[in-house]
Scaffold this motif. Structure first.
Motif, PDB file in Angstrom:
ATOM      1  N   ARG A 178      -7.697   1.468  -0.780  1.00 16.71           N
ATOM      2  CA  ARG A 178      -7.834   2.603   0.143  1.00 16.71           C
ATOM      3  C   ARG A 178      -9.292   2.863   0.514  1.00 16.71           C
ATOM      4  O   ARG A 178      -9.579   3.747   1.320  1.00 16.71           O
ATOM      5  CB  ARG A 178      -7.273   3.878  -0.506  1.00 16.71           C
ATOM      6  N   MET A 187      -2.134   5.873  -5.337  1.00 14.65           N
ATOM      7  CA  MET A 187      -2.224   5.220  -4.035  1.00 14.65           C
ATOM      8  C   MET A 187      -1.521   6.054  -2.962  1.00 14.65           C
ATOM      9  O   MET A 187      -1.392   5.599  -1.821  1.00 14.65           O
ATOM     10  CB  MET A 187      -1.585   3.832  -4.109  1.00 14.65           C
ATOM     11  N   ALA A 239      -7.251   0.625  -7.682  1.00 15.04           N
ATOM     12  CA  ALA A 239      -6.630   0.315  -6.388  1.00 15.04           C
ATOM     13  C   ALA A 239      -7.078   1.265  -5.278  1.00 15.04           C
ATOM     14  O   ALA A 239      -7.392   0.812  -4.182  1.00 15.04           O
ATOM     15  CB  ALA A 239      -5.110   0.293  -6.525  1.00 15.04           C
ATOM     16  N   PRO A 240      -7.148   2.592  -5.550  1.00 13.67           N
ATOM     17  CA  PRO A 240      -7.652   3.467  -4.480  1.00 13.67           C
ATOM     18  C   PRO A 240      -9.058   3.060  -4.007  1.00 13.67           C
ATOM     19  O   PRO A 240      -9.354   3.137  -2.820  1.00 13.67           O
ATOM     20  CB  PRO A 240      -7.666   4.851  -5.139  1.00 13.67           C
ATOM     21  N   ARG A 264       0.828  -1.202   0.000  1.00 15.13           N
ATOM     22  CA  ARG A 264       0.000   0.000   0.000  1.00 15.13           C
ATOM     23  C   ARG A 264       0.867   1.258   0.000  1.00 15.13           C
ATOM     24  O   ARG A 264       0.489   2.287  -0.539  1.00 15.13           O
ATOM     25  CB  ARG A 264      -0.872  -0.022   1.267  1.00 15.13           C
ATOM     26  N   LEU A 283       0.072  -2.993  -6.480  1.00 12.25           N
ATOM     27  CA  LEU A 283      -0.849  -1.929  -6.060  1.00 12.25           C
ATOM     28  C   LEU A 283      -1.515  -2.262  -4.733  1.00 12.25           C
ATOM     29  O   LEU A 283      -2.286  -1.469  -4.203  1.00 12.25           O
ATOM     30  CB  LEU A 283      -1.921  -1.722  -7.124  1.00 12.25           C
TER      31      LEU A 283
END
Lengths: 256, 298
Positions: free
Chosen positions: A114, A161, A109-110, A85, B192
């Motif tokens: 996240r 990210m 990915a975010p 991350r 990622l």
């Protein structure tokens, strides 16, 4: 730089790695401080890429310690998740997701890692795409972009990210000279913002301008390390001197 | 109709050439593709007309065909109130497709697994069911199992045999699709920080499906026709009905041609679905030009 001030962001201690009986990394130890720009160079097969891939756990190591931002990489999936991350990676072959648009590549990915709401993730993606001058291409597919543009998207994707450190694995090796220039400019701009980065590259001119410190590797070992000036102007070892003369004779691209 | 799938690719290739600043073709790309499509349609129409003329020349008893068509198509239920004809054929194929798909995914994952037991089970199953004839499998399940006390109905036996047999072939198709996705894709996803299942579902599966769909659709078309094997177990599917009507009236040509045309029509539906799926999963890969090619519905 004093040892007492901020703790290192990346700390490698006595790292060893084997493929079967072949040892590819030997007793690698070094620290990377926040905002430091580290360049790794060396001939093909010297273990540069493997070393980079050990830092975010794409390759397991057999002995030694890898600590990233206070988290030691172990076999536990949890530590891999935490480290990945915080560590962005840019590959030699871009590895964009071909079935997703540029925007989806950057926001996936975010959203999933996240847990950002999609519109927020897209806004972030757009701002980073703007930084790599590709906001206008947000809704294109990677196959519609040139190699240089794809690599810039890959950089934006990693930045989305908000990583603490960026790893570049020969980011320009698959590109022609014009595209090399545009990608190196983006990386230089990124460096100016204070991003911590480790970059494996054969672009010596770029390395000299960008690096705070240069590592020279051969056969899985760190042979020499120092400032760009020490490494490029005053190589101590025969190996490095030979390597440099080969590279400088061979490549006019280093002048960029 | 089946050929329609290739036209978009031509258009895309042409507009991509333009896009990358390469030399334009002698005629505008849109026009070339349009001409190609028109000629394809014309040729198809001509071939269909020839086929129709051939049937006409045979002086077939179209009245009899018309009379039996509702039964062949399965619009009418069989005397015992069960579905029959083409509807039964589609039902058997559809159910077997779903089961075969689930079996195949598990088997493919087993073959790619590092777990030796899962790997062994998967390879054993695939070898056994690909290595024995479908007909023998159907008969073992329907006729031989009752000997050891397992009595299954005709429909159930048919579904099980088709699912197990096609699952074995489909597993190989799925495995090859999964293996063809470059390793860099999973690595990029992992770098990622994406969890494994997200990487599999969002990154690997869609790219593998693009490669799996054409051969998988071929398998399903083939299954559609192999579903006639359930007639061995007294089910009145399309092929069985056509033969029995033909036998009783001696209108073999009419009934068998009608059945063949119905099978063909169903296959064409499969092919159309395939075209749509290929477009859906070909996004980005079959590169569209920036100036997206116009509507291309056939």
């Amino acid at each position: 730089m004093e040892r007492s001030s901020p703790p290192p962001l990346i700390c490698l201690t006595q790292l060893n790695k084997w493929y079967g009986s072949l040892q590819v990394l030997r007793n690698i130890s070094f620290d990377v401080m926040p905002h430091e720009r580290l360049i790794i160079c060396g001939a093909s097969g010297s273990g540069k890429t493997t070393l980079l891939r050990c830092i975010n756990g794409l390759e397991p190591h057999q002995s030694g310690r890898v600590v990233v931002d206070g988290t030691e990489l172990t076999d536990a999936p949890k530590t891999l998740e935490i480290v990945r991350r915080e560590v962005g990676m840019v590959f030699q072959s871009f590895n964009l997701f071909p079935h997703l648009t540029v925007m989806e590549n950057c926001s996936l990915a975010p959203i999933w890692v996240r847990k950002l709401p999609p519109d927020e993730a897209q806004a972030t993606a757009l701002s980073y795409l703007d930084r790599v001058h590709l906001a206008a291409h947000a809704h294109h597919y990677p196959s519609e972009l040139s190699g240089g543009e794809q690599q810039r998207v890959a950089i934006a994707r990693a930045l989305c990210m908000s990583p603490k450190v960026m790893l570049f694995d020969e980011p320009t090796s698959a590109l022609d000279p014009v595209m090399i220039k545009e990608v190196l400019e983006i990386i230089t701009e990124l460096a100016q913002t204070g991003m911590t980065m480790i970059c494996v590259t054969h672009e010596m001119g770029f390395a000299r301008r960008l690096a705070d410190r240069v590592l020279f590797m051969d056969r899985g070992e760190i042979v020499e390390q120092g400032t760009p000036d020490e490494i490029f102007q005053h190589p101590k070892s025969e190996l490095l001197a030979t390597f440099l003369s080969r590279i400088l004779h061979g490549a006019s691209a280093a002048a960029i | 109709m089946a050929l329609d799938a290739r036209i978009p690719a031509r258009e895309d290739a042409a507009s991509r050439l333009l896009d990358k600043g390469m030399q334009p073709q002698s005629t505008a790309p849109g026009q070339t593709a349009e001409h190609f499509r028109q000629k394809v349609w014309l040729t198809w129409a001509l071939l269909c007309a020839l086929l129709g003329a051939g049937f006409y020349e045979l002086h077939l008893d179209f009245g009899y065909v018309g009379q039996k068509l509702p039964f062949l198509l399965g619009i009418r239920l069989s005397p015992d109130g069960f579905i029959q004809g083409a509807v039964l054929t589609v039902f058997v194929t559809g159910c077997s497709m779903i089961c075969a798909w689930m079996i195949a995914v598990l088997t493919a994952l087993g073959r790619l697994s590092r777990n030796p037991v899962a790997f062994a089970i998967a390879t054993f199953y695939a070898s056994l069911f690909r290595g024995t004839p479908l007909m023998v499998q159907v008969l073992i399940i329907y006729l031989a199992l009752p000997q050891v006390g397992v009595v299954l109905g005709g429909l159930t036996s048919g579904l099980i045999a088709l699912s197990l047999n096609y699952g074995a072939y489909l597993a190989e198709t799925i495995r090859s699709g999964l293996m063809a996705v470059p390793a860099g894709q999973r690595e990029a996803a992992m770098a990622l920080g994406l969890p494994r299942w997200v990487a599999s579902w969002k990154i690997i599966a869609p790219q593998a499906l693009r490669l799996i769909i054409p051969p998988a659709c071929s398998l399903f078309v083939s299954m559609l026709k192999d579903s006639s094997l359930v007639s061995l177990m007294g089910l009145w599917e399309l092929n069985f009905l056509a033969q029995s009507y033909a036998r009783s009236s001696y209108h073999y040509m009419e009934m068998l041609l009608a059945a063949a045309l119905i099978y063909w029509g169903l296959s064409i539906v499969f092919e159309l679905v395939q075209v749509r799926l290929e477009r859906r999963f070909g996004r980005g890969v079959v590169a569209r030009g920036r100036h997206a090619a116009g509507p291309r519905n056939g």
